[in-house]
Write a protein that holds these residues in place. Structure first.
Motif, PDB file in Angstrom:
ATOM      1  N   SER A   1       0.832  -1.209   0.000  1.00 18.93           N
ATOM      2  CA  SER A   1       0.000   0.000   0.000  1.00 18.93           C
ATOM      3  C   SER A   1       0.862   1.252   0.000  1.00 18.93           C
ATOM      4  N   ASP A   2       1.988   1.226   0.722  1.00 18.16           N
ATOM      5  CA  ASP A   2       2.894   2.381   0.701  1.00 18.16           C
ATOM      6  C   ASP A   2       3.401   2.637  -0.714  1.00 18.16           C
ATOM      7  N   PHE A   3       3.820   1.562  -1.378  1.00 20.14           N
ATOM      8  CA  PHE A   3       4.328   1.703  -2.737  1.00 20.14           C
ATOM      9  C   PHE A   3       3.264   2.257  -3.676  1.00 20.14           C
ATOM     10  N   ILE A   4       2.073   1.680  -3.658  1.00 20.36           N
ATOM     11  CA  ILE A   4       1.025   2.122  -4.582  1.00 20.36           C
ATOM     12  C   ILE A   4       0.645   3.571  -4.322  1.00 20.36           C
ATOM     13  N   HIS A   5       0.651   3.999  -3.067  1.00 16.22           N
ATOM     14  CA  HIS A   5       0.365   5.411  -2.787  1.00 16.22           C
ATOM     15  C   HIS A   5       1.342   6.330  -3.513  1.00 16.22           C
ATOM     16  N   THR A   6       2.596   5.906  -3.639  1.00  6.71           N
ATOM     17  CA  THR A   6       3.581   6.760  -4.321  1.00  6.71           C
ATOM     18  C   THR A   6       3.355   6.798  -5.826  1.00  6.71           C
ATOM     19  N   GLN A   7       2.617   5.836  -6.365  1.00  5.98           N
ATOM     20  CA  GLN A   7       2.344   5.796  -7.798  1.00  5.98           C
ATOM     21  C   GLN A   7       1.049   6.523  -8.150  1.00  5.98           C
ATOM     22  N   LYS A   8       0.263   6.852  -7.139  1.00  9.30           N
ATOM     23  CA  LYS A   8      -1.016   7.515  -7.354  1.00  9.30           C
ATOM     24  C   LYS A   8      -0.846   9.027  -7.200  1.00  9.30           C
ATOM     25  N   ARG A   9      -1.818   9.689  -6.613  1.00 11.15           N
ATOM     26  CA  ARG A   9      -1.824  11.153  -6.584  1.00 11.15           C
ATOM     27  C   ARG A   9      -1.390  11.701  -5.225  1.00 11.15           C
ATOM     28  N   ASP A  10      -0.636  12.782  -5.274  1.00 13.39           N
ATOM     29  CA  ASP A  10      -0.173  13.470  -4.076  1.00 13.39           C
ATOM     30  C   ASP A  10      -1.400  13.971  -3.302  1.00 13.39           C
ATOM     31  N   PRO A  11      -1.494  13.677  -1.998  1.00 11.24           N
ATOM     32  CA  PRO A  11      -2.679  14.103  -1.249  1.00 11.24           C
ATOM     33  C   PRO A  11      -2.831  15.621  -1.144  1.00 11.24           C
ATOM     34  N   TYR A  12      -1.758  16.353  -1.396  1.00 10.64           N
ATOM     35  CA  TYR A  12      -1.832  17.820  -1.339  1.00 10.64           C
ATOM     36  C   TYR A  12      -2.209  18.416  -2.689  1.00 10.64           C
ATOM     37  N   THR A  13      -1.496  18.035  -3.736  1.00 11.88           N
ATOM     38  CA  THR A  13      -1.735  18.638  -5.055  1.00 11.88           C
ATOM     39  C   THR A  13      -2.754  17.872  -5.884  1.00 11.88           C
ATOM     40  N   ASN A  14      -3.033  16.625  -5.533  1.00 13.92           N
ATOM     41  CA  ASN A  14      -3.856  15.713  -6.342  1.00 13.92           C
ATOM     42  C   ASN A  14      -3.271  15.525  -7.736  1.00 13.92           C
ATOM     43  N   CYS A  15      -1.943  15.638  -7.849  1.00  6.73           N
ATOM     44  CA  CYS A  15      -1.229  15.384  -9.097  1.00  6.73           C
ATOM     45  C   CYS A  15      -0.232  14.245  -8.868  1.00  6.73           C
ATOM     46  N   LYS A  16       0.179  13.615  -9.973  1.00  2.00           N
ATOM     47  CA  LYS A  16       1.246  12.633  -9.866  1.00  2.00           C
ATOM     48  C   LYS A  16       2.524  13.364  -9.430  1.00  2.00           C
ATOM     49  N   ASN A  17       3.335  12.696  -8.604  1.00  4.44           N
ATOM     50  CA  ASN A  17       4.460  13.384  -7.983  1.00  4.44           C
ATOM     51  C   ASN A  17       5.722  12.530  -8.093  1.00  4.44           C
ATOM     52  N   PRO A  18       6.608  12.837  -9.046  1.00  3.99           N
ATOM     53  CA  PRO A  18       7.851  12.070  -9.178  1.00  3.99           C
ATOM     54  C   PRO A  18       8.714  12.093  -7.928  1.00  3.99           C
ATOM     55  N   THR A  19       8.611  13.142  -7.139  1.00  3.41           N
ATOM     56  CA  THR A  19       9.437  13.241  -5.940  1.00  3.41           C
ATOM     57  C   THR A  19       9.104  12.123  -4.963  1.00  3.41           C
ATOM     58  N   MET A  20       7.815  11.910  -4.704  1.00  5.35           N
ATOM     59  CA  MET A  20       7.491  10.863  -3.739  1.00  5.35           C
ATOM     60  C   MET A  20       7.754   9.479  -4.338  1.00  5.35           C
ATOM     61  N   THR A  21       7.625   9.337  -5.658  1.00  7.06           N
ATOM     62  CA  THR A  21       7.939   8.057  -6.307  1.00  7.06           C
ATOM     63  C   THR A  21       9.400   7.698  -6.106  1.00  7.06           C
ATOM     64  N   TRP A  22      10.299   8.631  -6.437  1.00  6.71           N
ATOM     65  CA  TRP A  22      11.732   8.347  -6.346  1.00  6.71           C
ATOM     66  C   TRP A  22      12.225   8.365  -4.899  1.00  6.71           C
ATOM     67  N   ASP A  23      11.541   9.100  -4.039  1.00  6.22           N
ATOM     68  CA  ASP A  23      11.870   9.041  -2.615  1.00  6.22           C
ATOM     69  C   ASP A  23      11.662   7.618  -2.104  1.00  6.22           C
ATOM     70  N   PHE A  24      10.541   7.023  -2.461  1.00  2.00           N
ATOM     71  CA  PHE A  24      10.263   5.650  -2.039  1.00  2.00           C
ATOM     72  C   PHE A  24      11.265   4.676  -2.648  1.00  2.00           C
ATOM     73  N   PHE A  25      11.516   4.803  -3.962  1.00  3.68           N
ATOM     74  CA  PHE A  25      12.482   3.916  -4.614  1.00  3.68           C
ATOM     75  C   PHE A  25      13.855   4.005  -3.943  1.00  3.68           C
ATOM     76  N   SER A  26      14.295   5.235  -3.685  1.00  2.00           N
ATOM     77  CA  SER A  26      15.641   5.414  -3.146  1.00  2.00           C
ATOM     78  C   SER A  26      15.758   4.902  -1.716  1.00  2.00           C
ATOM     79  N   LEU A  27      14.654   4.902  -0.980  1.00  2.00           N
ATOM     80  CA  LEU A  27      14.655   4.410   0.399  1.00  2.00           C
ATOM     81  C   LEU A  27      14.418   2.903   0.480  1.00  2.00           C
ATOM     82  N   ASN A  28      14.069   2.286  -0.643  1.00  2.16           N
ATOM     83  CA  ASN A  28      13.800   0.851  -0.693  1.00  2.16           C
ATOM     84  C   ASN A  28      14.558   0.240  -1.867  1.00  2.16           C
ATOM     85  N   PRO A  29      15.843  -0.040  -1.698  1.00  2.20           N
ATOM     86  CA  PRO A  29      16.650  -0.533  -2.815  1.00  2.20           C
ATOM     87  C   PRO A  29      16.192  -1.879  -3.374  1.00  2.20           C
ATOM     88  N   GLU A  30      15.321  -2.598  -2.656  1.00  2.00           N
ATOM     89  CA  GLU A  30      14.792  -3.838  -3.216  1.00  2.00           C
ATOM     90  C   GLU A  30      13.987  -3.574  -4.490  1.00  2.00           C
TER      91      GLU A  30
END
Length: 493
Positions: free
Chosen positions: A143-172
């Motif tokens: 669920s954490d991962f999918i949230h990063t692929q969906k819409r930012d709760p503040y802007t309601n837009c897709k957000n590359p920052t939260m996507t890559w933040d999650f990727f970089s914090l989870n090297p798996e």
């Protein structure tokens, strides 16, 4: 052509005048609440959209056949595979993973690849993607991962920052991220991509011997992908490109086909193999576990109504048949629970009575009631077991051998503990297997995607992710750093 009367859903006929006009108090007066035709039309219209899938929302599908071409009865007693030449009706659905119902088919994304086999022992579902691995190895992170692929709760837009933040914090995630950033992340429609069951399952033969298996579905149309710019252009020209391509091919008789193959690992091999065979972020090397032919899948029948068949189709890896079992794959274990639960929420407790999901063979159980029960609710038959009145019996031949478990202590074990933390070898090997042009496109796609990272943590996230690329392959890391104008001369450790 035979004429038919226009009726309400309950069969009450009504006139064209009633169909075209609301009942009002005088020609210009307010609408009367007793106009039940208006209520029915509007109430049904308001409910035309069932909740879309949280993942795999945008999809296409069709019916077809599976034909056995090779004898694998040494591995499994599943009846669907018991005779060379045997044919089984199937339904397949392709989809985007992170995309929404209105997303473009050519978004960069893993693409879902799900198959329902209508077998005489019940429906068998194989639920996977066009990649042999996934981003995660533990369902708690899904669920954490999918949230990063969906819409930012503040802007309601897709957000590359939260996507890559999650990727970089989870090297798996690195193995899957590299695949999605490659050409395979933008396939040329559904017909030109491979499919994979991804998870590790088990096969059980007539002697109750167990082996571990992975499913592969290799396109017979040939691999074909868009590059990043072509995919972006197609998003504007025809966001439904893959849907149109699939339905048009079947309509003209150009039936898509896939070769169904498996990899097999024995229980003893699994105990000593140098990678965890149940880790969804890892692939089994083909040189150690070669592909074995099983059969051919062919799609040859479009659904006559998209909503009835494609939108209401429901898949779950929990749907297995005699001769096929599960494995200790943690992600699979989580999906055994979550997939059917998601379908019951989306379609109702009786979703398996919907024609596309219904087993065409005998179904007997003691489930009753629930929303949208449409099969007569089994009349006055007993709704409990055991009972003295019906002749429903169990069959012990459908059991499977006990699964030995390690003598371990139950705990919340670190999924990336020592021995489970090599996130870099397989992504690096895959990169080194690519030709120079494919490498260039991969690097271009990574740089383009990571350029969308913004905000005060931008440098921190970029540097962290670049370190992962370096650990996978030095040349890959250098190329990404150069593309992002990052000076790594003093940062390489």
């Amino acid at each position: 052509m035979e004429t038919k009367k226009l009726t309400t859903a309950s069969g009450i006929p009504y006139t064209s005048h009633v169909n075209e006009n609301s009942m009002t108090a005088g020609p210009r007066g307010p609408v009367l609440i007793q106009d039940f035709i208006l209520h029915e039309k509007m109430a049904h219209f308001n409910r035309e959209r069932i909740p879309e899938r949280v993942v795999h929302a945008k999809g296409s599908g069709a019916y077809g056949t599976f034909t056995v071409t090779n004898d694998i009865t040494a591995y499994t007693k599943a009846k669907v595979f018991d005779t060379i030449g045997k044919q089984t009706r199937i339904f397949m659905r392709f989809s985007l993973v992170a995309g929404e119902k209105g997303s473009a088919d050519t978004e960069r994304d893993p693409h879902g690849f799900a198959i329902k086999f209508y077998t005489e022992d019940g429906n068998l579902d194989i639920v996977g993607n066009n990649t042999p691995v996934f981003f995660l190895k533990d369902p708690k992170k899904f669920s954490d991962f999918i949230h990063t692929q969906k819409r930012d709760p503040y802007t309601n837009c897709k957000n590359p920052t939260m996507t890559w933040d999650f990727f970089s914090l989870n090297p798996e995630t690195l193995h899957q991220v590299l695949i999605v950033m490659s050409d395979r992340g933008t396939p040329y429609g559904h017909r030109h991509m491979h499919g994979f069951g991804s998870h590790t399952y088990s096969f059980i033969n007539a002697n109750n011997e167990r082996v571990w298996v992975k499913y592969h579905f290799l396109t017979m149309q040939g691999i074909k992908n868009f590059n990043n710019e072509e995919a972006q252009q197609m998003r504007g020209e025809n966001p439904d490109f893959a849907q149109q391509d699939l339905i048009s091919a079947i309509d003209r008789g150009d039936f898509p086909k896939w070769k169904f193959k498996i990899q097999v690992m024995t229980e003893s091999e699994a105990k000593t193999y140098h990678i965890n065979p149940f880790d969804l972020t890892k692939a089994w090397p083909h040189q150690d576990f070669p592909l074995i032919d099983v059969g051919t899948l062919e799609l040859n029948e479009n659904a006559d109504n998209y909503f009835a068949h494609v939108e209401q189709s429901a898949f779950a890896p929990a749907r297995i048949v005699n001769g096929i079992g599960f494995s200790p794959d943690k992600m699979l274990q989580g999906r055994i629970l979550s997939y059917p639960d998601a379908q019951r929420y989306r379609l109702g407790a009786n979703y398996e009575q919907i024609p596309v999901n219904r087993c065409p063979f005998m179904v007997n159980n003691y489930e009753r009631d629930g929303q949208m029960r449409v099969d007569g609710n089994q009349g006055g038959a007993p709704n409990y077991a055991p009972n003295s009145f019906d002749n429903i019996i169990t069959d012990s031949s459908y059991g499977e051998p006990a699964l030995p478990l390690d003598n371990s202590v139950a705990d919340w074990y670190d999924r990336n503990a020592e021995g489970e933390n090599d996130h870099y070898s397989q992504p690096g090997n895959l990169f080194r297997l690519m030709d120079e042009q494919a490498k260039e496109r991969l690097i271009h796609n990574i740089v383009t995607a990571m350029s969308g990272i913004t905000g005060p943590k931008r440098e921190e996230i970029i540097n962290r992710q670049i370190c992962h690329w370096f650990r996978a392959d030095m040349n890959l890391g250098m190329a990404v750093a150069k593309g992002l104008n990052v000076d790594v001369s003093h940062k390489i450790s």
